[in-house]
Design a protein around this motif. Structure first.
Motif, PDB file in Angstrom:
ATOM      1  N   PRO A  12       0.822  -1.213   0.000  1.00  0.00           N
ATOM      2  CA  PRO A  12       0.000   0.000   0.000  1.00  0.00           C
ATOM      3  C   PRO A  12       0.853   1.258   0.000  1.00  0.00           C
ATOM      4  N   GLU A  13       0.199   2.392  -0.087  1.00  0.00           N
ATOM      5  CA  GLU A  13       0.879   3.692  -0.109  1.00  0.00           C
ATOM      6  C   GLU A  13       1.807   3.834   1.108  1.00  0.00           C
ATOM      7  N   GLY A  14       2.969   4.399   0.861  1.00  0.00           N
ATOM      8  CA  GLY A  14       3.866   4.761   1.960  1.00  0.00           C
ATOM      9  C   GLY A  14       4.428   3.591   2.751  1.00  0.00           C
ATOM     10  N   ALA A  15       4.420   2.398   2.182  1.00  0.00           N
ATOM     11  CA  ALA A  15       4.888   1.221   2.938  1.00  0.00           C
ATOM     12  C   ALA A  15       6.414   1.164   3.044  1.00  0.00           C
ATOM     13  N   GLY A  16       7.109   1.978   2.233  1.00  0.00           N
ATOM     14  CA  GLY A  16       8.573   1.995   2.285  1.00  0.00           C
ATOM     15  C   GLY A  16       9.232   1.309   1.106  1.00  0.00           C
ATOM     16  N   LYS A  17       8.489   1.102   0.029  1.00  0.00           N
ATOM     17  CA  LYS A  17       9.015   0.362  -1.128  1.00  0.00           C
ATOM     18  C   LYS A  17      10.227   1.046  -1.743  1.00  0.00           C
ATOM     19  N   THR A  18      10.122   2.367  -1.956  1.00  0.00           N
ATOM     20  CA  THR A  18      11.213   3.088  -2.621  1.00  0.00           C
ATOM     21  C   THR A  18      12.482   3.032  -1.770  1.00  0.00           C
ATOM     22  N   THR A  19      12.313   3.275  -0.484  1.00  0.00           N
ATOM     23  CA  THR A  19      13.455   3.253   0.438  1.00  0.00           C
ATOM     24  C   THR A  19      14.092   1.862   0.444  1.00  0.00           C
ATOM     25  N   GLN A  20      13.253   0.829   0.540  1.00  0.00           N
ATOM     26  CA  GLN A  20      13.784  -0.534   0.645  1.00  0.00           C
ATOM     27  C   GLN A  20      14.356  -1.030  -0.680  1.00  0.00           C
ATOM     28  N   ILE A  50       3.734   8.856 -19.092  1.00  0.00           N
ATOM     29  CA  ILE A  50       2.416   8.326 -18.709  1.00  0.00           C
ATOM     30  C   ILE A  50       2.207   8.511 -17.204  1.00  0.00           C
ATOM     31  N   ARG A  51       3.279   8.317 -16.424  1.00  0.00           N
ATOM     32  CA  ARG A  51       3.179   8.552 -14.970  1.00  0.00           C
ATOM     33  C   ARG A  51       2.704   9.981 -14.686  1.00  0.00           C
ATOM     34  N   ALA A  52       3.283  10.934 -15.431  1.00  0.00           N
ATOM     35  CA  ALA A  52       2.890  12.338 -15.217  1.00  0.00           C
ATOM     36  C   ALA A  52       1.410  12.535 -15.554  1.00  0.00           C
ATOM     37  N   ASP A  95      10.147  -1.157  -8.158  1.00  0.00           N
ATOM     38  CA  ASP A  95       9.235  -0.566  -7.172  1.00  0.00           C
ATOM     39  C   ASP A  95       7.827  -0.564  -7.791  1.00  0.00           C
ATOM     40  N   ARG A  96       7.029  -1.551  -7.468  1.00  0.00           N
ATOM     41  CA  ARG A  96       5.687  -1.849  -7.992  1.00  0.00           C
ATOM     42  C   ARG A  96       5.778  -2.508  -9.380  1.00  0.00           C
ATOM     43  N   PHE A  97       4.828  -3.428  -9.608  1.00  0.00           N
ATOM     44  CA  PHE A  97       4.696  -4.093 -10.922  1.00  0.00           C
ATOM     45  C   PHE A  97       3.269  -4.638 -11.005  1.00  0.00           C
ATOM     46  N   SER A 100       0.469  -4.571  -8.249  1.00  0.00           N
ATOM     47  CA  SER A 100      -0.191  -3.289  -7.945  1.00  0.00           C
ATOM     48  C   SER A 100      -1.440  -3.120  -8.798  1.00  0.00           C
ATOM     49  N   THR A 101      -1.364  -3.540 -10.056  1.00  0.00           N
ATOM     50  CA  THR A 101      -2.533  -3.400 -10.936  1.00  0.00           C
ATOM     51  C   THR A 101      -3.679  -4.279 -10.452  1.00  0.00           C
ATOM     52  N   LEU A 102      -3.351  -5.516 -10.056  1.00  0.00           N
ATOM     53  CA  LEU A 102      -4.395  -6.420  -9.564  1.00  0.00           C
ATOM     54  C   LEU A 102      -4.994  -5.871  -8.267  1.00  0.00           C
ATOM     55  N   ARG A 145       2.502   8.637   5.808  1.00  0.00           N
ATOM     56  CA  ARG A 145       3.926   8.702   5.448  1.00  0.00           C
ATOM     57  C   ARG A 145       4.171   9.352   4.086  1.00  0.00           C
ATOM     58  N   GLN A 146       3.170   9.401   3.213  1.00  0.00           N
ATOM     59  CA  GLN A 146       3.460   9.855   1.849  1.00  0.00           C
ATOM     60  C   GLN A 146       2.511  10.949   1.381  1.00  0.00           C
ATOM     61  N   GLY A 147       2.707  11.450   0.123  1.00  0.00           N
ATOM     62  CA  GLY A 147       1.848  12.557  -0.281  1.00  0.00           C
ATOM     63  C   GLY A 147       1.862  12.967  -1.741  1.00  0.00           C
ATOM     64  N   ALA A 184       5.539  -2.045   9.317  1.00  0.00           N
ATOM     65  CA  ALA A 184       5.291  -1.055  10.376  1.00  0.00           C
ATOM     66  C   ALA A 184       6.498  -0.919  11.300  1.00  0.00           C
ATOM     67  N   ARG A 185       7.473  -1.802  11.143  1.00  0.00           N
ATOM     68  CA  ARG A 185       8.652  -1.780  12.025  1.00  0.00           C
ATOM     69  C   ARG A 185       9.667  -0.743  11.536  1.00  0.00           C
ATOM     70  N   PRO A 186      10.691  -0.443  12.340  1.00  0.00           N
ATOM     71  CA  PRO A 186      11.710   0.516  11.898  1.00  0.00           C
ATOM     72  C   PRO A 186      12.385   0.061  10.592  1.00  0.00           C
TER      73      PRO A 186
HETATM   74  N1  T5A Z   1      -0.611   2.215  -9.033  1.00  0.00           N
HETATM   75  C1  T5A Z   1       0.634   1.811  -9.462  1.00  0.00           C
HETATM   76  C2  T5A Z   1      -1.782   1.638  -9.541  1.00  0.00           C
HETATM   77  O1  T5A Z   1      -2.902   2.035  -9.168  1.00  0.00           O
HETATM   78  N2  T5A Z   1      -1.659   0.631 -10.457  1.00  0.00           N
HETATM   79  C3  T5A Z   1      -0.444   0.197 -10.913  1.00  0.00           C
HETATM   80  O2  T5A Z   1      -0.408  -0.724 -11.772  1.00  0.00           O
HETATM   81  C4  T5A Z   1       0.744   0.805 -10.406  1.00  0.00           C
HETATM   82  C5  T5A Z   1       2.095   0.359 -10.879  1.00  0.00           C
HETATM   83  C6  T5A Z   1       2.076   5.311  -7.624  1.00  0.00           C
HETATM   84  C7  T5A Z   1       0.591   5.131  -7.437  1.00  0.00           C
HETATM   85  O3  T5A Z   1       0.087   4.381  -8.525  1.00  0.00           O
HETATM   86  C8  T5A Z   1      -0.703   3.329  -8.080  1.00  0.00           C
HETATM   87  C9  T5A Z   1      -0.231   3.043  -6.690  1.00  0.00           C
HETATM   88  C10 T5A Z   1       0.177   4.387  -6.179  1.00  0.00           C
HETATM   89  O4  T5A Z   1      -0.960   5.049  -5.648  1.00  0.00           O
HETATM   90  P1  T5A Z   1       4.099   5.054  -6.110  1.00  0.00           P
HETATM   91  O5  T5A Z   1       4.771   6.159  -6.759  1.00  0.00           O
HETATM   92  O6  T5A Z   1       4.883   3.831  -5.815  1.00  0.00           O
HETATM   93  O7  T5A Z   1       2.845   4.501  -6.933  1.00  0.00           O
HETATM   94  O8  T5A Z   1       3.342   5.632  -4.841  1.00  0.00           O
HETATM   95  P2  T5A Z   1       3.473   5.230  -3.345  1.00  0.00           P
HETATM   96  O9  T5A Z   1       3.324   3.825  -3.012  1.00  0.00           O
HETATM   97  O10 T5A Z   1       2.488   6.129  -2.715  1.00  0.00           O
HETATM   98  O11 T5A Z   1       4.985   5.574  -3.124  1.00  0.00           O
HETATM   99  P3  T5A Z   1       5.633   6.247  -1.948  1.00  0.00           P
HETATM  100  O12 T5A Z   1       6.980   6.622  -2.457  1.00  0.00           O
HETATM  101  O13 T5A Z   1       4.824   7.310  -1.330  1.00  0.00           O
HETATM  102  O14 T5A Z   1       5.677   5.085  -0.914  1.00  0.00           O
HETATM  103  P4  T5A Z   1       6.759   4.001  -0.698  1.00  0.00           P
HETATM  104  O15 T5A Z   1       7.684   3.911  -1.850  1.00  0.00           O
HETATM  105  O16 T5A Z   1       6.100   2.756  -0.262  1.00  0.00           O
HETATM  106  O17 T5A Z   1       7.498   4.571   0.572  1.00  0.00           O
HETATM  107  P5  T5A Z   1       8.849   5.408   0.687  1.00  0.00           P
HETATM  108  O18 T5A Z   1      10.007   4.495   0.747  1.00  0.00           O
HETATM  109  O19 T5A Z   1       8.866   6.492  -0.333  1.00  0.00           O
HETATM  110  O20 T5A Z   1       8.612   6.007   2.122  1.00  0.00           O
HETATM  111  C11 T5A Z   1       7.605   6.984   2.356  1.00  0.00           C
HETATM  112  C12 T5A Z   1       8.001   7.755   3.613  1.00  0.00           C
HETATM  113  O21 T5A Z   1       7.939   6.870   4.737  1.00  0.00           O
HETATM  114  C13 T5A Z   1       9.205   6.785   5.372  1.00  0.00           C
HETATM  115  C14 T5A Z   1      10.234   7.227   4.350  1.00  0.00           C
HETATM  116  O22 T5A Z   1      11.384   7.740   4.950  1.00  0.00           O
HETATM  117  C15 T5A Z   1       9.451   8.297   3.589  1.00  0.00           C
HETATM  118  O23 T5A Z   1       9.469   9.508   4.274  1.00  0.00           O
HETATM  119  N3  T5A Z   1       9.393   5.388   5.762  1.00  0.00           N
HETATM  120  C16 T5A Z   1       9.381   4.965   7.024  1.00  0.00           C
HETATM  121  N4  T5A Z   1       9.209   5.604   8.193  1.00  0.00           N
HETATM  122  C17 T5A Z   1       9.230   4.861   9.319  1.00  0.00           C
HETATM  123  N5  T5A Z   1       9.435   3.506   9.328  1.00  0.00           N
HETATM  124  C18 T5A Z   1       9.616   2.829   8.189  1.00  0.00           C
HETATM  125  N6  T5A Z   1       9.810   1.496   8.214  1.00  0.00           N
HETATM  126  C19 T5A Z   1       9.577   3.562   6.953  1.00  0.00           C
HETATM  127  N7  T5A Z   1       9.699   3.199   5.670  1.00  0.00           N
HETATM  128  C20 T5A Z   1       9.578   4.332   4.936  1.00  0.00           C
END
Ligand code: T5A
Length: 205
Positions: A12-20, A50-52, A95-97, A100-102, A145-147, A184-186
């Motif tokens: 889900p959103e903000g789960a930490g995928k990009t960081t990890q 397309i993302r934009a 980071d997502r594939f 996410s669509t399903l 966590r995200q925005g 949800a862990r550090p």
């Molecule tokens: N989507 C995508 C679809 O609907 N269909 C599809 O087929 C696809 C591919 C874009 C959107 O598109 C949708 C899903 C999404 O809504 P995205 O850009 O990956 O996808 O959007 P998000 O998942 O919202 O990406 P984020 O970057 O916001 O979230 P992440 O990548 O999960 O999290 P991350 O690593 O950027 O971390 C977010 C914040 O949380 C902190 C980080 O430092 C950062 O500030 N954080 C933690 N804080 C505390 N403890 C932890 N363990 C933490 N991990 C991260």
């Protein structure tokens, strides 16, 4: 040259995928792997365009049109970035594939799962990850966590709960490929579990 390894991070959103994804790639490089980190939607100039489009919250995007835009971006990304890298023996961390669509377009938005799967299969040409790390997190914590994606945030907590449940059903259906990680862990605890799963599952070390 043996084919490379394809690893995806989902959740889900903000789960930490990009960081990890970045942390995992660094660890893999230290072990001598040629790694690319990429993302969806995006990862290629056209797919980033397309993302934009998808990120623009001004348009009332029809859910089928949205699905097809995500899949158009994926088809381009697979053909121009992911398959060539795998063919060169590189490890691809994405980071997502498809999951996410399903989860978003079917479990979240209600499009029929079988049709979404079939269209996704067409877009990817049948490419599936070797391993998927599902970073699972309470949706309210993730949304805090995200925005970046105003459109997705506006869909409300119930939408995101369906998405999370959709991801967990995918993991239950394919437990070997999709490994659930408590996000949800550090950060470091999450990273350590990911390393252990990748090391054990793919015999990386
Ligand atoms: N989507 C995508 C679809 O609907 N269909 C599809 O087929 C696809 C591919 C874009 C959107 O598109 C949708 C899903 C999404 O809504 P995205 O850009 O990956 O996808 O959007 P998000 O998942 O919202 O990406 P984020 O970057 O916001 O979230 P992440 O990548 O999960 O999290 P991350 O690593 O950027 O971390 C977010 C914040 O949380 C902190 C980080 O430092 C950062 O500030 N954080 C933690 N804080 C505390 N403890 C932890 N363990 C933490 N991990 C991260």
């Amino acid at each position: 040259m043996p084919a490379g390894i394809f690893i995806t991070l989902e959740g889900p959103e903000g789960a930490g995928k990009t960081t990890q994804a970045d942390t995992l790639a660094e660890w893999l490089r230290e072990r001598g792997h040629g790694v690319i980190v990429t993302r969806e939607p995006g990862g290629d100039p056209l797919a980033e365009g397309i993302r934009a489009l998808l990120q623009n919250p001004e348009w009332a995007l029809d859910v089928r049109a949205e699905l097809l835009l995500f899949l158009a971006a994926r088809a381009q990304h697979v053909a121009h970035v992911i398959r060539p890298a795998l063919a060169q023996g590189r490890t691809v961390v994405c980071d997502r594939f498809s999951d996410s669509t399903l989860a978003y377009q079917s479990a979240g938005s209600g499009l029929p799962l079988a049709e979404v799967r079939a269209l996704n299969e067409f877009a990817t040409g049948g490419l599936a990850p070797d391993l998927t790390l599902l970073l699972d997190l309470d949706v309210t914590l993730g949304l805090r966590r995200q925005g970046e994606w105003a459109r997705m945030e506006r869909r409300g907590v119930e939408f995101h709960r369906r998405v999370r449940e959709g991801f967990l059903r995918l993991a239950a259906a394919e437990p070997e490929r999709v490994r659930v990680v408590d996000a949800a862990r550090p950060l470091e605890a999450v990273a350590a579990e990911i390393r252990a799963i990748v090391d054990c599952g793919l015999r990386i070390s």
